[in-house]
Design an enzyme around this catalytic site. Sequence first.
Site, PDB file in Angstrom:
ATOM      1  CB  CYS A 152      51.133  38.490  52.651  1.00 25.20           C
ATOM      2  SG  CYS A 152      49.739  39.365  52.233  1.00 25.20           S
TER       3      CYS A 152
ATOM      4  CB  CYS B 292      48.643  35.278  47.904  1.00 25.43           C
ATOM      5  SG  CYS B 292      48.627  36.528  46.736  1.00 25.43           S
TER       6      CYS B 292
ATOM      7  CB  CYS C  23      51.124  43.978  46.223  1.00 27.35           C
ATOM      8  SG  CYS C  23      49.743  42.906  46.227  1.00 27.35           S
TER       9      CYS C  23
ATOM     10  CD  GLN D  59      31.913  40.048  39.595  1.00 29.58           C
ATOM     11  OE1 GLN D  59      32.671  39.463  40.083  1.00 29.58           O
ATOM     12  NE2 GLN D  59      30.860  39.886  39.825  1.00 29.58           N
TER      13      GLN D  59
ATOM     14  CG  ASP E 260      26.736  37.995  40.794  1.00 31.62           C
ATOM     15  OD1 ASP E 260      27.108  36.908  41.744  1.00 31.62           O
ATOM     16  OD2 ASP E 260      27.206  38.957  40.577  1.00 31.62           O
TER      17      ASP E 260
ATOM     18  CB  CYS F 232      31.447  35.039  44.992  1.00 24.25           C
ATOM     19  SG  CYS F 232      30.453  35.364  46.167  1.00 24.25           S
TER      20      CYS F 232
END
Length: 397
Positions: free
Chosen positions: A54, A57, A132, A235, A328, A354
Amino acid sequence: MSDPVTRIAAKGDGLTEGGQHVAGGVPGDVLAADGTLVRGPHHVDPPCRHFPQCGGCQLQHADDAALAQFVSDRVSFAAESQGLVPGTLTPPHLSPPRTRRRATLHAARLGKKLVIGFREGGSHRIVEMTECHILHPRLFALVDPLRKLLASWGGKLAADIQLTLVDTGIAAEIKGISAENLAQTEALLDFAREHSLARLSVDEGFGPEPVWEPEPATVTLGGTPVSFPHGAFLQPTADGEAALLSAAREWCSGHGIVADLFAGLGTFAFALAGPAKVLAAEADRGAHLACQAAARASGKPVHALHRDLFRDPLTADEISKFGCVLLDPPRAGARNQVDAIAQSTASRVAYVSCNPQSWARDARRLADAGFRLAELRPVGQFRWSTHVELASLFLRD
């Protein structure tokens, strides 16, 4: 000759002392002379059966200490790449498992079977999701019902499903299906009603249209309910948001008028407003209007400005009026706006990012203009992912 793994590289593979990249390696592992990987104390069994297929991750084989080191290294190495050394580098903040409150899943019919889940890394193949460890339990609880709903749809099916946890439940948006008859329309309504959705929308290719929204979907930001438009940014975890807000409050509070640039719905603006007055500048019209309406309804001193800061950044003269500037930006960074900040008389900038790489480029521009990197806070909201965030404070005497 054995070669110890010293750190996790940017894309998630282990990097040895000798400079070799090793898939699945974490600090403490050892690459043996015959090419096998000998596990060290920080190498753990992945909690999810779908790992590593998957693509949701990449680092479930690393323990918390290795994860924290990876998040910290990504941020500190980005700063070092531009010759920057923070006055303070705080320990990284990691969001816990099962706290992700927004995600996009994919669904497709494979023969007679309907599969739903995340895609494999670097592939369009969907991994059938049966568990999950990153999704909030309320989001995951909707996976099997969605599978059953879409399995009843006729024809070849390929859909994207965006799920977001909002104040009144889950806002779900399904792209790639259409209700072609009364039975399908009723099935959607029954699904939304049975699972107490805040909103259910369908996008047939012309933009999402709500088919169920008993009351306006909202998210509470800084104690203020804000309308949640389709596609609006939130977020990924409430826990990570709190960590970023803590930095923003600490760095911006007590500094008069604050500029919140790339403000979105007002995540930072509403948290900082009162007694400070906040300018919330945002290009997306839906987010701007939601922020503006919430400010008016709450009476908070937030002035929402509709402005594309990529094409039309605040000028140096405009920036100079603020006691603190918070930005941001999206992953691309804020090159033009940072140039204007550098040319202004601003002395305090809180930069949330980010993307450590684009942040480092912008940080170098600020440093060249006389700012020093006073503090750097790594944040790992996307647990077990190579995606890393940060909050930073720049000061100029």
